[in-house]
Design a protein around this motif. Structure first.
Motif, short mmCIF file in Angstrom:
data_model
loop_
_atom_site.label_atom_id
_atom_site.label_comp_id
_atom_site.label_asym_id
_atom_site.label_seq_id
_atom_site.Cartn_x
_atom_site.Cartn_y
_atom_site.Cartn_z
N TYR A 37 -5.44 -4.27 -3.28
CA TYR A 37 -6.12 -5.05 -4.31
C TYR A 37 -6.17 -4.17 -5.55
O TYR A 37 -6.69 -3.06 -5.51
N CYS A 38 -5.57 -4.65 -6.64
CA CYS A 38 -5.49 -3.90 -7.88
C CYS A 38 -6.20 -4.70 -8.97
O CYS A 38 -5.95 -5.89 -9.12
N SER A 48 -7.50 0.05 -11.07
CA SER A 48 -8.16 0.53 -9.86
C SER A 48 -7.50 -0.12 -8.66
O SER A 48 -7.19 -1.31 -8.69
N VAL A 49 -7.29 0.67 -7.60
CA VAL A 49 -6.52 0.22 -6.45
C VAL A 49 -7.26 0.57 -5.16
O VAL A 49 -7.68 1.71 -4.97
N ILE A 79 -12.99 -9.55 -11.68
CA ILE A 79 -12.37 -9.16 -10.40
C ILE A 79 -11.32 -10.14 -9.91
O ILE A 79 -10.39 -9.75 -9.22
N HIS A 80 -11.46 -11.40 -10.26
CA HIS A 80 -10.46 -12.38 -9.86
C HIS A 80 -9.39 -12.55 -10.95
O HIS A 80 -8.20 -12.47 -10.67
N PHE A 85 -2.90 -8.78 -5.93
CA PHE A 85 -2.56 -8.08 -4.69
C PHE A 85 -1.14 -7.54 -4.83
O PHE A 85 -0.27 -8.21 -5.37
N MET A 86 -0.93 -6.33 -4.33
CA MET A 86 0.38 -5.70 -4.36
C MET A 86 0.61 -5.01 -3.02
O MET A 86 -0.34 -4.78 -2.27
#
Length: 140
Positions: A37-38, A48-49, A79-80, A85-86
């Motif tokens: 989640y980035c 941030s990851v 946040i959304h 997602f990576m």
């Protein structure tokens, strides 16, 4: 508890990928993280990851607030709306996408910075400048 610590700078390859430091990949593996989640950091020009548990932590904060409150709506927007997602490839590399480049100013190198339960992607000089400013402010 396992944490992301320290920092290092890696070069982006010709295909736009960067190797995540081995120490960081070890933490991800130990935590069983398959999908990253980035999100665009709330304060710094950094991405941030973390694992899905990082997103879940923020969503618990939103769930605890009045869903119609400005705070809950702003948090969701950050946040959304500011997150993706990576995945790492089979060799532990991350694609440095426009989502990352546009927010951070990263061009040919990435500074990986441990932040405890997550890590960040920085443009190296921006990280050095912010680290120096943080160190200076602690002297007061």
């Amino acid at each position: 508890m396992i944490r992301f610590l320290s920092h290092s700078v890696n070069r982006i390859d010709a295909k736009g990928r960067v190797s995540v430091p081995a120490a960081f990949r070890s933490v991800l593996a130990e935590e069983g993280v398959q999908e990253l989640y980035c999100f665009q950091d709330f304060v710094f020009p950094a991405i941030s990851v973390g694992g899905p548990q990082l997103l879940a932590r923020f969503e618990r904060q939103i769930d605890a607030a009045d869903p119609f409150s400005p705070e809950a709506n702003q948090m969701s927007l950050l946040i959304h709306g500011g997150g993706v997602f990576m995945k790492l490839d089979s060799e532990g590399r991350l694609m440095v996408t426009d989502f990352i480049r546009d927010f951070t100013g990263i061009t040919d190198q990435v500074a990986f910075v441990g932040r405890g339960e997550f890590f960040q992607l920085w443009q190296p000089q921006a990280y050095e400048d912010m680290q120096a400013a943080a160190r200076e402010s602690r002297k007061r």
